[in-house]
Design a protein around this motif. Sequence first.
Motif, PDB file in Angstrom:
ATOM      1  N   GLY A  35       4.207  29.567  32.561  1.00 29.55           N
ATOM      2  CA  GLY A  35       4.782  30.864  32.253  1.00 29.55           C
ATOM      3  C   GLY A  35       3.727  31.858  31.779  1.00 29.55           C
ATOM      4  N   LEU A  36       2.498  31.714  32.267  1.00 30.47           N
ATOM      5  CA  LEU A  36       1.397  32.569  31.808  1.00 30.47           C
ATOM      6  C   LEU A  36       1.190  33.757  32.725  1.00 30.47           C
ATOM      7  CD1 LEU A  36      -1.527  30.140  30.932  1.00 30.47           C
ATOM      8  CD2 LEU A  36       0.042  31.302  29.384  1.00 30.47           C
ATOM      9  N   GLY A  37       1.188  34.940  32.141  1.00 34.14           N
ATOM     10  CA  GLY A  37       0.825  36.117  32.916  1.00 34.14           C
ATOM     11  C   GLY A  37      -0.676  36.317  32.803  1.00 34.14           C
ATOM     12  N   GLU A  38      -1.168  37.310  33.534  1.00 37.69           N
ATOM     13  CA  GLU A  38      -2.602  37.610  33.518  1.00 37.69           C
ATOM     14  C   GLU A  38      -3.116  37.899  32.089  1.00 37.69           C
ATOM     15  OE1 GLU A  38      -4.010  37.388  36.548  1.00 37.69           O
ATOM     16  OE2 GLU A  38      -6.041  37.764  35.800  1.00 37.69           O
ATOM     17  N   PRO A  39      -2.420  38.771  31.318  1.00 41.02           N
ATOM     18  CA  PRO A  39      -2.920  39.069  29.964  1.00 41.02           C
ATOM     19  C   PRO A  39      -2.960  37.814  29.080  1.00 41.02           C
ATOM     20  CG  PRO A  39      -1.148  40.589  30.586  1.00 41.02           C
ATOM     21  CD  PRO A  39      -1.195  39.537  31.635  1.00 41.02           C
ATOM     22  N   GLU A  40      -1.997  36.933  29.266  1.00 37.52           N
ATOM     23  CA  GLU A  40      -1.996  35.720  28.447  1.00 37.52           C
ATOM     24  C   GLU A  40      -3.133  34.791  28.843  1.00 37.52           C
ATOM     25  OE1 GLU A  40       2.493  35.193  26.766  1.00 37.52           O
ATOM     26  OE2 GLU A  40       2.096  34.413  28.767  1.00 37.52           O
ATOM     27  N   GLN A  41      -3.423  34.751  30.106  1.00 36.37           N
ATOM     28  CA  GLN A  41      -4.574  33.952  30.540  1.00 36.37           C
ATOM     29  C   GLN A  41      -5.848  34.519  29.918  1.00 36.37           C
ATOM     30  OE1 GLN A  41      -5.092  31.682  33.710  1.00 36.37           O
ATOM     31  NE2 GLN A  41      -3.462  32.416  35.023  1.00 36.37           N
ATOM     32  N   ASP A  42      -5.910  35.850  29.850  1.00 33.79           N
ATOM     33  CA  ASP A  42      -7.088  36.473  29.233  1.00 33.79           C
ATOM     34  C   ASP A  42      -7.200  36.093  27.759  1.00 33.79           C
ATOM     35  OD1 ASP A  42      -7.660  37.574  31.636  1.00 33.79           O
ATOM     36  OD2 ASP A  42      -6.855  39.575  31.164  1.00 33.79           O
ATOM     37  N   VAL A  43      -6.046  35.927  27.097  1.00 35.21           N
ATOM     38  CA  VAL A  43      -6.064  35.529  25.691  1.00 35.21           C
ATOM     39  C   VAL A  43      -6.704  34.143  25.547  1.00 35.21           C
ATOM     40  CG1 VAL A  43      -4.591  34.826  23.738  1.00 35.21           C
ATOM     41  CG2 VAL A  43      -4.099  36.933  24.977  1.00 35.21           C
ATOM     42  N   THR A  44      -6.350  33.232  26.443  1.00 31.63           N
ATOM     43  CA  THR A  44      -6.892  31.868  26.304  1.00 31.63           C
ATOM     44  C   THR A  44      -8.388  31.825  26.642  1.00 31.63           C
ATOM     45  OG1 THR A  44      -6.252  31.247  28.537  1.00 31.63           O
ATOM     46  CG2 THR A  44      -4.686  30.738  26.807  1.00 31.63           C
ATOM     47  N   ARG A  97     -12.812  31.829  17.992  1.00 33.59           N
ATOM     48  CA  ARG A  97     -12.763  31.100  16.717  1.00 33.59           C
ATOM     49  C   ARG A  97     -11.998  29.804  16.873  1.00 33.59           C
ATOM     50  NH1 ARG A  97     -10.734  34.015  11.264  1.00 33.59           N
ATOM     51  NH2 ARG A  97     -10.881  32.035  10.171  1.00 33.59           N
ATOM     52  N   GLN A  98     -12.425  28.787  16.111  1.00 34.81           N
ATOM     53  CA  GLN A  98     -11.677  27.527  16.179  1.00 34.81           C
ATOM     54  C   GLN A  98     -10.303  27.691  15.549  1.00 34.81           C
ATOM     55  OE1 GLN A  98     -15.013  25.929  14.476  1.00 34.81           O
ATOM     56  NE2 GLN A  98     -15.398  24.396  16.044  1.00 34.81           N
ATOM     57  N   GLY A  99      -9.336  26.973  16.102  1.00 37.10           N
ATOM     58  CA  GLY A  99      -7.989  27.014  15.528  1.00 37.10           C
ATOM     59  C   GLY A  99      -7.121  28.107  16.128  1.00 37.10           C
ATOM     60  N   ARG A 100      -7.681  28.885  17.084  1.00 29.86           N
ATOM     61  CA  ARG A 100      -6.868  29.938  17.712  1.00 29.86           C
ATOM     62  C   ARG A 100      -6.198  29.404  18.972  1.00 29.86           C
ATOM     63  NH1 ARG A 100     -10.170  35.636  17.812  1.00 29.86           N
ATOM     64  NH2 ARG A 100      -9.980  36.093  15.596  1.00 29.86           N
ATOM     65  N   ALA A 101      -4.937  29.700  19.088  1.00 28.92           N
ATOM     66  CA  ALA A 101      -4.238  29.231  20.284  1.00 28.92           C
ATOM     67  C   ALA A 101      -3.076  30.144  20.636  1.00 28.92           C
ATOM     68  CB  ALA A 101      -3.708  27.818  20.074  1.00 28.92           C
ATOM     69  N   LEU A 102      -2.755  30.116  21.911  1.00 29.37           N
ATOM     70  CA  LEU A 102      -1.576  30.830  22.395  1.00 29.37           C
ATOM     71  C   LEU A 102      -0.443  29.812  22.431  1.00 29.37           C
ATOM     72  CD1 LEU A 102      -0.678  33.577  23.775  1.00 29.37           C
ATOM     73  CD2 LEU A 102      -0.971  32.358  25.926  1.00 29.37           C
ATOM     74  N   GLY A 153       3.913  34.534  24.698  1.00 22.83           N
ATOM     75  CA  GLY A 153       3.169  33.641  23.805  1.00 22.83           C
ATOM     76  C   GLY A 153       2.886  34.273  22.447  1.00 22.83           C
ATOM     77  N   PHE A 154       2.771  33.411  21.443  1.00 21.25           N
ATOM     78  CA  PHE A 154       2.354  33.863  20.116  1.00 21.25           C
ATOM     79  C   PHE A 154       0.853  33.608  19.974  1.00 21.25           C
ATOM     80  CE2 PHE A 154       6.779  32.338  19.392  1.00 21.25           C
ATOM     81  CZ  PHE A 154       7.340  33.510  18.910  1.00 21.25           C
ATOM     82  N   LYS A 155       0.139  34.575  19.431  1.00 23.30           N
ATOM     83  CA  LYS A 155      -1.293  34.363  19.181  1.00 23.30           C
ATOM     84  C   LYS A 155      -1.439  33.849  17.751  1.00 23.30           C
ATOM     85  CE  LYS A 155      -4.168  37.682  20.582  1.00 23.30           C
ATOM     86  NZ  LYS A 155      -4.629  39.086  20.843  1.00 23.30           N
ATOM     87  N   ILE A 156      -1.677  32.550  17.641  1.00 27.29           N
ATOM     88  CA  ILE A 156      -1.632  31.913  16.324  1.00 27.29           C
ATOM     89  C   ILE A 156      -3.005  31.390  15.900  1.00 27.29           C
ATOM     90  CG2 ILE A 156      -0.541  30.070  14.947  1.00 27.29           C
ATOM     91  CD1 ILE A 156       1.415  32.233  16.041  1.00 27.29           C
ATOM     92  N   GLN A 157      -3.343  31.686  14.657  1.00 30.26           N
ATOM     93  CA  GLN A 157      -4.538  31.084  14.056  1.00 30.26           C
ATOM     94  C   GLN A 157      -4.073  29.983  13.105  1.00 30.26           C
ATOM     95  OE1 GLN A 157      -8.257  31.884  13.878  1.00 30.26           O
ATOM     96  NE2 GLN A 157      -8.029  29.844  12.952  1.00 30.26           N
TER      97      GLN A 157
END
Length: 440
Positions: free
Chosen positions: A384-393, A400-405, A413-417
């Motif tokens: 269920g990933l769009g282009e912008p979400e792929q860019d986030v990953t 930074r470590q610990g960052r995930a979609l 998606g939620f951008k979570i640290q």
Amino acid sequence: MATYLATTHEIGGLFPLLAANQNPAMGARIGYDTLSGGAFHCSPIDWVLGGLVTNPNLVVFGEPGRGKSSTVVALLLRMMLFGTRTLISGDVKGEYSPLVRALGVEPIALGRGSPARLNALDLGPITTRWDSWSVARQRDELDGVLGRWTKLLVALAEAQGYTATVSDEAVLSHVLRRLVGAEDGYTRLREVTVPAVHHALAHPDPVLVERARFADERQFLDTLRPITDALGNLISGPLAGLFDEPTNFALDWAAPIQSMDLSRLRSRGDQAVAVALTVLGSWSSLITDLQEDGEIRIVVRDEVWRQMRLGVKAVQAVDSDLRLSRTDRKIQILVGHKPSDFLSVGNTGSQEVAIAQDLLALCSTRILFGQSTQVADDLAEDLGLGEPEQDVTTGWCMERQGRALWKLENQPGFKIQTVLSSAEKAVFDTNAQLRANGGR
Ligand SMILES: Nc1ncnc2c1ncn2[C@@H]1O[C@H](COP(=O)(O)OP(=O)(O)OP(=O)(O)O)[C@@H](O)[C@H]1O
Ligand SMILES: [Mg+2]
């Protein structure tokens, strides 16, 4: 540590975790949502109950060192506050062991120098419950177990370079059923081991030959030679003595966490580790299914990508472990590097893609840590990933470590640290080995 003083009036506005995202504030507090600035909570069972996702399973992807395992640890430790217990089904690097010991539990080590043995065909708690079940229930449970065992043996045979046929599967299922005693009127179950299955195939008795519809013993032996030899390799190869004897330890179900440490197995090679993960996956699904204490359990399958390398059947084994799960109070967490791990077993033919899609569908929540390349189009669609979400990953998550979609099914998606406490960092330090070696 800095201390701030404020009135409750101000605190009400300041407390960083009050600003909301639409995700309910239930369960483990993982960290913060960088878009809303609010806290992010994870509670897979509540998510299912609330209709946010269809199943409570999680899959975690990300390149090495991005913080996948640390986030899993944060989740399981914080879920413990709600009474949730965890089983680490195969700790390949031994990195969970300090954490497990800190919680007062001794991990079960498998491999060189350890006396612990796990029977690949362990019946688990089924034997102690057996007499209390109705015949219908007995039949039902046993069918489930035999199904898992057949899938497991077929996957293990493929790991030895042989792809089992439907006839092999039918005979295996037959042999297992007889060995376990299911044909004797369901009175008592017998312990089954891989060497016993091997023996039954190598020295078939006439009843088996006839039931399996072979003309004679010669034909039986010739047809089943490859699978017989493949299973034979398990008994004499680098895994000898590990999974082919009766289990000799008991799990303490009251413990908050249990772990099977496989770090001593690494010297036996990648394939041995992968086989061990496959055996453990099947076993832990079986035993956690049968545990009827009403507790929510998390089963962590970290480094599951190693198992995927064994072949299509190993991927299917994971798939059936998830699919055959009968309890809805179990949270399975698979940790891999990239979604295409599930495909690495073969050419991107339709069968592999179908299996990968299947597996992804069994894990409603996808936690995507940093990747240096975008996932392939067909998988992005499944995630269920769009282009912008792929860019986030490939961008934000890599910074930074610990960052995930965090993707809950097909919602945005939620951008979570993930935020780790100092105690968690100290007890789960996956760089400890590197530091120790570098310091020399
Ligand atoms: N949320 C976080 N905040 C700060 N540091 C973190 C965080 N998550 C992970 N780290 C650091 O990154 C290191 C690697 O994390 P971790 O072992 O969880 O990565 P991984 O993705 O599981 O890697 P691998 O694929 O190699 O298993 C940790 O030892 C820790 O030092
Ligand atoms: Mg890890």
